[in-house]
Write a protein that holds these residues in place. Structure first.
Motif, PDB file in Angstrom:
ATOM      1  N   MET A  15      -7.713  -5.110   3.620  1.00 58.43           N
ATOM      2  CA  MET A  15      -7.410  -4.405   2.373  1.00 58.43           C
ATOM      3  C   MET A  15      -8.665  -4.234   1.513  1.00 58.43           C
ATOM      4  N   ILE A 144      -0.262   3.307   7.130  1.00 58.76           N
ATOM      5  CA  ILE A 144       0.172   2.141   6.350  1.00 58.76           C
ATOM      6  C   ILE A 144       1.613   1.763   6.666  1.00 58.76           C
ATOM      7  N   TYR A 147       1.807   0.328  10.099  1.00 56.86           N
ATOM      8  CA  TYR A 147       1.240  -1.033  10.159  1.00 56.86           C
ATOM      9  C   TYR A 147       2.267  -2.064   9.700  1.00 56.86           C
TER      10      TYR A 147
END
Length: 263
Positions: A15, A144, A147
């Motif tokens: 991140m 995202i 994931y």
């Protein structure tokens, strides 16, 4: 459902690096012009350099091919398209002379990288900030949501021999995320409903780009394309999805009206 130990072990580093990438990328997208071209130039050079290294080109030859790729992207900005494209296509052909093996793979993937890079610049210059943000958000939403859904929901693997962590739950979640982005931009811009379908197709192309890079890494016996980006591996590991989507978008914009008009 219990999460496996270490499911999010790399999340903090990933991140943090992702935040830096996002800030630099969004700033270049916002500025456009030479700022965006410069970013695409650097990324393209790094991608071809990483690819050549993975395919056994050696440090010096990989550096030459990466520099040629960056110069080719620069040419697309300085020269008319008819002159810039031959220079771009000379880069994969140079791999025939500089690489001793895996030449066909280098030719195919480098041609796609360069056309995707050219397509990104053309897309930003032709359609402006709004539609560049749409493309970035389609790819980001697919990545995202895929994931997190893959790690939280788990389930059957998509193609375990090539990409052991990719699941069908994450893959489908990526499509849904892209569809939501397409719907939001359709509502904002007044575009036709086909934008949702195009968004989902770009998410699929993004996933294909990811799978293609995973297949190359597995064939060459490497975990990451390089170690330039902590938590993400190399530039190719981070931008393989955007490359796949940008490559398809070049085709979409050449075959149909874009943005799609209302029915």
């Amino acid at each position: 459902m219990a999460l496996g130990q270490g499911s999010f072990a790399d999340l903090a580093t990933r991140m943090a690096t992702g935040l830096v990438i996002a800030c630099v990328g969004l700033a270049a997208v916002w500025a456009g012009g030479w700022w965006f071209t410069g970013l695409v130039l650097v990324l393209t050079a790094a991608l071809v350099w990483e690819l050549a290294r993975m395919l056994g080109g050696g440090p010096r030859r990989a550096l030459i091919l990466g520099a040629m790729a960056g110069a080719a992207i620069l040419a697309t900005k300085l020269l008319p398209v008819g002159f810039a494209l031959p220079l771009a296509m000379a880069v994969p052909l140079a791999g025939v002379a500089l690489l001793e093996r895996n030449r066909r793979l280098f030719i195919t993937m480098t041609a796609m990288i360069l056309l995707a890079g050219f397509g990104l610049i053309l897309h930003r210059d032709s359609f402006g900030l709004t539609w560049m943000l749409w493309l970035v958000l389609v790819v980001a939403a697919s990545d995202i949501l895929g994931y997190f859904a893959g790690r939280i929901l788990g389930g059957p693997k998509f193609w375990p021999k090539v990409s052991p962590k990719k699941t069908w739950s994450g893959t489908v979640a990526g499509w849904l995320g892209a569809a939501l982005v397409g719907w939001a931009f359709m509502a904002k811009t007044g575009s036709g409903i086909e934008l949702i379908g195009i968004s989902v197709a770009l998410a699929m192309a993004s996933q294909m780009g990811d799978i293609a890079e995973s297949a190359v890494k597995r064939q060459m016996g490497v975990k990451d394309s390089s170690n330039l980006l902590p938590g993400h591996g190399g530039v190719y590991d981070r931008f393989d999805g955007l490359l796949g989507a940008a490559f398809l978008l070049v085709i979409v914009e050449s075959l149909t009206a874009f943005p799609p008009p209302p029915l």
